[in-house]
Design a protein around this motif. Structure first.
Motif, short mmCIF file in Angstrom:
data_model
loop_
_atom_site.label_atom_id
_atom_site.label_comp_id
_atom_site.label_asym_id
_atom_site.label_seq_id
_atom_site.Cartn_x
_atom_site.Cartn_y
_atom_site.Cartn_z
N UNK A 1 -6.39 -13.02 -63.19
CA UNK A 1 -7.55 -13.59 -63.87
C UNK A 1 -7.13 -14.69 -64.84
N UNK A 2 -8.13 -15.39 -65.34
CA UNK A 2 -7.93 -16.42 -66.36
C UNK A 2 -8.09 -15.76 -67.72
N UNK B 1 -13.84 -10.42 -59.13
CA UNK B 1 -14.39 -10.41 -57.77
C UNK B 1 -13.90 -9.19 -57.00
N UNK B 2 -14.82 -8.56 -56.28
CA UNK B 2 -14.48 -7.46 -55.38
C UNK B 2 -15.20 -7.66 -54.05
N UNK B 3 -14.76 -6.93 -53.04
CA UNK B 3 -15.48 -6.92 -51.77
C UNK B 3 -16.77 -6.12 -51.95
N UNK B 4 -17.68 -6.27 -50.99
CA UNK B 4 -18.96 -5.56 -51.07
C UNK B 4 -18.77 -4.11 -50.67
N UNK B 5 -18.07 -3.37 -51.49
CA UNK B 5 -17.81 -1.95 -51.27
C UNK B 5 -18.22 -1.20 -52.54
N UNK C 1 -13.94 -14.58 -63.32
CA UNK C 1 -12.72 -14.85 -64.08
C UNK C 1 -11.47 -14.61 -63.24
N UNK C 2 -11.62 -13.82 -62.19
CA UNK C 2 -10.47 -13.50 -61.36
C UNK C 2 -10.86 -12.55 -60.25
N UNK C 3 -9.86 -11.85 -59.74
CA UNK C 3 -10.11 -10.95 -58.61
C UNK C 3 -9.06 -9.85 -58.62
N UNK C 4 -9.12 -8.99 -57.61
CA UNK C 4 -8.10 -7.96 -57.45
C UNK C 4 -7.63 -8.00 -56.01
N UNK C 5 -6.31 -8.12 -55.86
CA UNK C 5 -5.73 -8.20 -54.53
C UNK C 5 -4.21 -8.10 -54.67
N UNK C 6 -3.51 -8.25 -53.56
CA UNK C 6 -2.05 -8.17 -53.60
C UNK C 6 -1.45 -9.48 -54.13
#
Length: 349
Positions: free
Chosen positions: A170-171, A191-195, A227-232
């Motif tokens: 994230x920023x 940000x996340x996937x639609x889950x 602001x950001x996301x979650x991933x590898x």
């Protein structure tokens, strides 16, 4: 005509136009037309740099090789390859596969929850103790059981492939240490996937979950939509999110990630046994080679992140594990038909 049937017909027409039936023949360098024994379509949304792309690539490469033990010659199997979302998003590809428009697809397991809720269990936070536990579940009896669950949707899972663990990037203000506790994540739009499970997880961890198509993420970060996301770390490096403004990478490792190779069940069952057996064999055989690629490139990706002025933050996971406890109860309320026995089976593997 029902809305579902109409949508199905429109989807099929769109895919047939995209394919243009140009893949029905395989031309060699001399312009002659050969007639392979089997031609099929393989599609995914990811691009090569992500390296999870290598699952489909290895699958394709191995299948097009000779397999004397199966009586298959070099080039007898031809795989028409569509990557980088060239013919649709993961959700569209999964639906196209169930309709038989595309024979084989590679998608994130979270996308499969749109048709098979049991797959949502794989995204529960801190479900897996470590990488070894994750691999054991995916490649063991529990993984096979989950692959076979897709039969009720006219599909068959061929294999699971680990994409490591997801963390948050994230920023963040440069004059403050990167967020490392649930309290410090408050106010950050991630940000996340639609889950539902992933949305609840990020909210429980202190941030504000913002579902957004993956294709819109880079611009979304750049413009402040999120602001950001979650991933590898591999995905972060592949898409250079530091150029969009992300300057922090907190190693929450809150959720394991995995992709699935999925095939249209009727198509698979109608194949000659030698082709059907070869496809199943290759789906399993590519796992060690893929894992080696993923591990090596993940290490390189972390080095890339650190070299590009992104701050990597270690975290004490205890507080995050405690914060997501309600997510488990919420999960079984959202998915009442998902077996608690499956959850216990995974935890005890």
């Amino acid at each position: 005509m029902t809305t579902h049937v109409a949508h199905k017909k429109i989807l099929i027409v769109l895919f047939l136009v995209a394919f243009g039936f140009t893949s029905c023949k395989n031309n060699d360098k001399e312009g002659k037309t050969s007639k392979p024994g089997l031609i099929f379509r393989l599609a995914l949304e990811m691009k090569p740099e992500t390296k999870i792309w290598e699952v489909a690539n290895l699958f394709r490469e191995e299948l097009q090789k000779a397999s004397p033990e199966h009586g298959i010659e070099q080039g007898e199997i031809v795989v028409d390859f569509y990557d980088q979302g060239s013919i649709g998003t993961e959700r569209q590809l999964l639906e196209a596969c169930s309709f038989g428009v595309v024979e084989v697809v590679q998608v994130n397991s979270a996308v499969v929850t749109t048709i098979e809720p049991s797959y949502a269990i794989l995204n529960l936070p801190y479900l897996f103790v470590d990488k070894e536990h994750h691999q054991k579940v995916l490649n063991g009896p529990t993984g096979k059981e989950m692959l076979n669950m897709l039969s009720k949707h006219d599909l068959q899972g061929l294999g699971f492939y680990s994409a490591g663990f997801r963390s948050m990037f994230f920023t963040y203000p440069k004059d403050r240490p990167c967020a490392s506790t649930p309290e410090e994540f408050k106010g950050l739009k991630i940000r996340v996937m639609e889950s539902p499970t992933m949305i609840n997880t990020i909210n429980a961890m202190g941030a504000s979950a913002s579902p957004l198509p993956f294709s819109e993420l880079y611009q979304g970060i750049k413009t402040g939509v999120v602001d950001g996301a979650e991933n590898s770390v591999k995905v972060f490096a592949s898409y250079r999110y530091q150029e969009a403004g992300c300057n922090c990478f907190s190693l929450t490792e809150h959720s394991a990630d995995q992709h699935v190779l999925i095939v249209n069940q009727k198509w698979l069952n109608d194949l000659e046994p030698k082709y059907r057996n070869r496809i199943k064999e290759v789906a399993s055989a590519i796992t060690p080679k893929y894992n080696a690629i993923w591990d090596a490139t993940s290490k390189e990706a972390m080095e890339y992140v650190e070299q590009n002025s992104v701050r990597v933050q270690e975290v004490d996971k205890t507080a995050f594990m405690e914060s997501v406890t309600p997510v488990y109860d919420e999960f079984f309320e959202i998915y009442p038909n998902v077996s608690r026995a499956l959850f216990n089976q995974i935890k005890n593997d």
